[in-house]
Scaffold this motif. Sequence first.
Motif, PDB file in Angstrom:
ATOM      1  N   ASP A  37      -0.758   3.735  29.709  1.00 17.88           N
ATOM      2  CA  ASP A  37      -0.835   4.657  28.584  1.00 17.88           C
ATOM      3  C   ASP A  37       0.138   4.239  27.495  1.00 17.88           C
ATOM      4  O   ASP A  37       1.292   3.908  27.785  1.00 17.88           O
ATOM      5  N   PHE A  38      -0.341   4.258  26.262  1.00 18.22           N
ATOM      6  CA  PHE A  38       0.523   4.056  25.101  1.00 18.22           C
ATOM      7  C   PHE A  38       0.743   5.444  24.488  1.00 18.22           C
ATOM      8  O   PHE A  38      -0.145   5.988  23.829  1.00 18.22           O
ATOM      9  N   ASN A  39       1.898   6.012  24.756  1.00 13.60           N
ATOM     10  CA  ASN A  39       2.219   7.358  24.297  1.00 13.60           C
ATOM     11  C   ASN A  39       3.023   7.323  23.004  1.00 13.60           C
ATOM     12  O   ASN A  39       3.710   6.327  22.725  1.00 13.60           O
ATOM     13  N   TYR A  40       2.953   8.389  22.244  1.00 12.34           N
ATOM     14  CA  TYR A  40       3.690   8.436  20.984  1.00 12.34           C
ATOM     15  C   TYR A  40       4.427   9.744  20.845  1.00 12.34           C
ATOM     16  O   TYR A  40       4.082  10.764  21.458  1.00 12.34           O
ATOM     17  N   ILE A  41       5.444   9.727  20.033  1.00 10.20           N
ATOM     18  CA  ILE A  41       6.140  10.930  19.604  1.00 10.20           C
ATOM     19  C   ILE A  41       6.403  10.791  18.112  1.00 10.20           C
ATOM     20  O   ILE A  41       6.796   9.717  17.639  1.00 10.20           O
ATOM     21  N   ILE A  49      -2.278   7.161  10.759  1.00 10.87           N
ATOM     22  CA  ILE A  49      -3.134   6.120  11.307  1.00 10.87           C
ATOM     23  C   ILE A  49      -2.210   5.104  11.969  1.00 10.87           C
ATOM     24  O   ILE A  49      -1.206   4.693  11.380  1.00 10.87           O
ATOM     25  N   VAL A  50      -2.536   4.728  13.203  1.00  9.87           N
ATOM     26  CA  VAL A  50      -1.686   3.805  13.953  1.00  9.87           C
ATOM     27  C   VAL A  50      -2.517   2.613  14.414  1.00  9.87           C
ATOM     28  O   VAL A  50      -3.626   2.778  14.937  1.00  9.87           O
ATOM     29  N   LYS A  51      -1.970   1.427  14.239  1.00 11.16           N
ATOM     30  CA  LYS A  51      -2.613   0.209  14.734  1.00 11.16           C
ATOM     31  C   LYS A  51      -1.706  -0.427  15.777  1.00 11.16           C
ATOM     32  O   LYS A  51      -0.529  -0.698  15.513  1.00 11.16           O
ATOM     33  N   VAL A  52      -2.261  -0.625  16.982  1.00  6.33           N
ATOM     34  CA  VAL A  52      -1.524  -1.261  18.072  1.00  6.33           C
ATOM     35  C   VAL A  52      -2.119  -2.650  18.302  1.00  6.33           C
ATOM     36  O   VAL A  52      -3.337  -2.804  18.407  1.00  6.33           O
ATOM     37  N   LYS A  93       1.870 -10.025  26.919  1.00  6.64           N
ATOM     38  CA  LYS A  93       3.173 -10.638  26.638  1.00  6.64           C
ATOM     39  C   LYS A  93       4.028  -9.733  25.763  1.00  6.64           C
ATOM     40  O   LYS A  93       5.188  -9.468  26.073  1.00  6.64           O
ATOM     41  N   THR A  94       3.460  -9.249  24.669  1.00  7.23           N
ATOM     42  CA  THR A  94       4.176  -8.357  23.754  1.00  7.23           C
ATOM     43  C   THR A  94       3.175  -7.383  23.131  1.00  7.23           C
ATOM     44  O   THR A  94       1.961  -7.584  23.228  1.00  7.23           O
ATOM     45  N   TYR A  95       3.705  -6.352  22.505  1.00  5.26           N
ATOM     46  CA  TYR A  95       2.858  -5.479  21.702  1.00  5.26           C
ATOM     47  C   TYR A  95       3.646  -5.066  20.459  1.00  5.26           C
ATOM     48  O   TYR A  95       4.884  -5.061  20.453  1.00  5.26           O
ATOM     49  N   SER A  96       2.908  -4.750  19.412  1.00  3.48           N
ATOM     50  CA  SER A  96       3.522  -4.276  18.165  1.00  3.48           C
ATOM     51  C   SER A  96       2.637  -3.191  17.594  1.00  3.48           C
ATOM     52  O   SER A  96       1.477  -3.029  18.002  1.00  3.48           O
ATOM     53  N   TYR A  97       3.181  -2.425  16.657  1.00  6.64           N
ATOM     54  CA  TYR A  97       2.371  -1.383  16.055  1.00  6.64           C
ATOM     55  C   TYR A  97       2.806  -1.128  14.616  1.00  6.64           C
ATOM     56  O   TYR A  97       3.953  -1.363  14.247  1.00  6.64           O
ATOM     57  N   GLN A  98       1.852  -0.672  13.829  1.00 10.19           N
ATOM     58  CA  GLN A  98       2.088  -0.247  12.450  1.00 10.19           C
ATOM     59  C   GLN A  98       1.539   1.167  12.294  1.00 10.19           C
ATOM     60  O   GLN A  98       0.647   1.577  13.036  1.00 10.19           O
ATOM     61  N   TYR A  99       2.054   1.904  11.331  1.00  9.82           N
ATOM     62  CA  TYR A  99       1.519   3.233  11.076  1.00  9.82           C
ATOM     63  C   TYR A  99       1.682   3.579   9.607  1.00  9.82           C
ATOM     64  O   TYR A  99       2.523   3.025   8.905  1.00  9.82           O
TER      65      TYR A  99
END
Length: 314
Positions: A37-41, A49-52, A93-99
């Motif tokens: 799960d990719f959870n957010y707060i 809008i979120v991009k993972v 390997k890694t993950y990143s996100y923008q919002y």
Amino acid sequence: MRPKPILSLLLIFTTLYTFAQRDLEISIERNSDQSVDFNYIKNKHGMYIVKVKLNELANSSSMHEEYETVALNPTGTLLKLKPSDNTLPITFKTYSYQYMLGSTAKVDTNFVYALPLPSNTEYFVRNAGLVTSSIIGEKTPDYFKSFKFRTQESTDILAIRKGTVIEILDKYEVTPDTKFSYKSAINKIVVQHQDGSLAVYNGFMKGTVKVKEGDTVYPQSKLASSVKYNDSDKSYTFSVRVIYPKDRPFDIPVPTTLKESIDNPRYNYVNIKFFYGDNTPTKDYKNSLKVPELSKDIVQKEFSKKELKKLAAK
């Protein structure tokens, strides 16, 4: 005074992308069934809008490495990955996100908005998008829409549509000896509507804000009071604009200069259709107008059943 619209133009473009870095945070939770799960707060109000983006994803039933979704609630799960082989973990390997503020919902560009002034107020309005900007050395782009209102006396600035107050900047004071320049900052209130669009109210008197972040406002809710920028001014002014994200906004690079912001914005601008009643601005915006009484249909258009029931009980 002609410099003022140009000042507003600079501030509009330079503040679109300056939301605090940690308005939204993501954490990963690995579950006993090997799902992830990719959870957010959220640390601020508003829809985002979120991009993972995942790098070198393996053993996922969905091998897409990019996901775009909307964070609506204060906390929640943005994304759940399920394993293709539930005896093995999902790896990346890694993950990143923008919002960014906004939603993927369709915005009705024909929506009728209330005027941001009390009934019977005499005013002038103009589209600041008609101003030629000396800052970038060319005419303001046609897509740019920001409505500047002018009155003879200080007046309440009212909400034009139901929404949630998500940002208040109330720190800049204008006094008779204020030296106003293109780099000066002005106070603003940002209200997000249920479709994710954003109404930005620029230019009000410090200390007059009547709402707080998280408040729900309705058409004609009082937000703040207008201000005169110089002693030599003959009127009080403020501006309103409505924006919403473009399709696939994260494909557009985050601008690093004013010109980049203008040439390739991540947001669309709404040519706001205000309820003018029997009076409408002329094409050159030079005619004086009076705010009509607002119809019940416009005020209550987006009321919930609970809100309508509460209103009926009064």
